[in-house]
Design a protein around this motif. Structure first.
Motif, PDB file in Angstrom:
ATOM      1  N   THR A   1      -7.250  -1.950   4.811  1.00  0.00           N
ATOM      2  CA  THR A   1      -6.587  -0.955   5.655  1.00  0.00           C
ATOM      3  C   THR A   1      -6.646  -1.368   7.114  1.00  0.00           C
ATOM      4  O   THR A   1      -5.667  -1.239   7.856  1.00  0.00           O
ATOM      5  CB  THR A   1      -7.238   0.421   5.465  1.00  0.00           C
ATOM      6  OG1 THR A   1      -7.153   0.800   4.081  1.00  0.00           O
ATOM      7  CG2 THR A   1      -6.547   1.481   6.313  1.00  0.00           C
TER       8      THR A   1
ATOM      9  N   LEU B   1       0.817  -1.220   0.000  1.00  0.00           N
ATOM     10  CA  LEU B   1       0.000   0.000   0.000  1.00  0.00           C
ATOM     11  C   LEU B   1       0.845   1.263   0.000  1.00  0.00           C
ATOM     12  O   LEU B   1       0.359   2.334  -0.390  1.00  0.00           O
ATOM     13  CB  LEU B   1      -0.928  -0.001   1.210  1.00  0.00           C
ATOM     14  CG  LEU B   1      -2.119  -0.965   1.137  1.00  0.00           C
ATOM     15  CD1 LEU B   1      -2.851  -1.009   2.469  1.00  0.00           C
ATOM     16  CD2 LEU B   1      -3.065  -0.565   0.012  1.00  0.00           C
TER      17      LEU B   1
ATOM     18  N   GLU C   1     -11.346  -0.531   2.745  1.00  0.00           N
ATOM     19  CA  GLU C   1     -11.227  -0.227   4.171  1.00  0.00           C
ATOM     20  C   GLU C   1     -10.903  -1.470   4.988  1.00  0.00           C
ATOM     21  O   GLU C   1     -10.183  -1.390   5.996  1.00  0.00           O
ATOM     22  CB  GLU C   1     -12.520   0.413   4.673  1.00  0.00           C
ATOM     23  CG  GLU C   1     -12.793   1.798   4.104  1.00  0.00           C
ATOM     24  CD  GLU C   1     -14.031   2.425   4.692  1.00  0.00           C
ATOM     25  OE1 GLU C   1     -14.662   1.780   5.573  1.00  0.00           O
ATOM     26  OE2 GLU C   1     -14.379   3.547   4.289  1.00  0.00           O
TER      27      GLU C   1
END
Length: 288
Positions: free
Chosen positions: A259, A202, A256
């Motif tokens: 994450t 990421l 999300e």
């Protein structure tokens, strides 16, 4: 490495290669199919009659990434870091004829064994180079590949120098703007290594996802996690359907949720990189 395998296999050949002892085991259900092991760790499964058959779960997931890298049948430029028995390269050649592929394998004696016992089709356009994956990657031209697959293991572990932001940045440099980066990661509870690798991907790519079985994601079993990174949006819906329909179904984690999975993990740098965890000694069952 790190997958379940059927037990009815008979050793047909053992040979010392540069980085261990290689074994070729014949598949009793497929007359020209073989499993390659290095020091007892399964590395590859190849069916010479059907290169489109992918036996190992994590290789099937990498195969789905290949399938979604471009419209069906369109040739790809692919760089494979880690060779084994060239399973995924054979799959690309079978499903996307005229693809140009380069495979990097550090074990020259293993390359020779595979060429002798599991020969490639003459029309496959697969070029195999011996050398260190990162060194070869550092010399790759910019924006040369549509797909880069990192699947390198030594003694069952990913070498530390192939786990850092610097390494993934070099991979991104070699990819075309719409190219895909795919890495095979092996980990178990508490999944600290996998979380660090997600944070690392990421840090380089704006879009990413991971593919793994629920039991691996919950830390109940040591296994494989396939990480995918890109500069473009990923076909998550199609990838989810494909992985859910596999014999050993997997989840696709993205957005999300991805994450949150990596929360608290810092991107890995060359200064603090470590090899992936050693697999449990009983992961692959008794030796043949």
């Amino acid at each position: 490495m790190a997958h379940r395998q059927r037990t009815r296999r008979t050793a047909v050949e053992r040979e010392t290669v540069d980085f261990g002892v290689a074994e070729l085991l014949q598949d009793p259900d497929r007359p020209r199919a073989w499993t390659l092991l290095i020091d007892g760790t399964p590395q590859s499964h190849v069916d010479l009659d059907d290169p489109g058959h992918l036996e190992f779960e994590y290789v099937r997931r990498l195969g789905h990434v290949v399938d979604l890298a471009a419209p069906p049948g369109r040739p790809l430029r692919v760089l494979h870091l880690g060779g084994g028995a060239l399973t995924l390269a054979r799959y690309v050649a079978a499903t996307r004829p005229r693809s140009g592929q380069q495979v990097v394998e550090i074990d020259a004696a293993l390359v020779d064994l595979v060429r002798r016992r599991l020969p490639l089709e003459r029309t496959s356009r697969i070029r195999v180079r011996t050398g260190d994956a990162r060194q070869v990657l550092s010399r790759a031209p910019e924006e040369a590949f549509d797909l880069l697959v990192a699947d390198v293991f030594a003694a069952g572990r990913t070498p530390a120098h192939l786990t850092s932001v610097e390494f993934v940045t070099a991979a991104a440099r070699a990819l075309r703007p719409d190219g895909l980066y795919a890495a095979n990661v092996a980990d178990g509870a508490p999944l600290a290594f996998a979380r660090g690798q997600v944070a690392t991907v990421l840090a380089v790519f704006p879009y990413a996802c991971l593919i793994a079985e629920p039991a691996v994601l919950r830390g109940r079993r040591f296994g494989n996690v396939v990480l995918v990174g890109a500069r473009r949006e990923l076909p998550i819906a199609v990838l989810t359907r494909l992985t859910a329909s596999d014999p050993f179904s997997a989840r696709v984690v993205h957005g999300e949720e991805l994450t949150r999975f990596a929360a608290g993990a810092a991107p890995v740098t060359d200064a603090d990189a470590q090899a992936s965890p050693e697999p449990p000694p009983d992961l692959f069952g008794p030796r043949t």
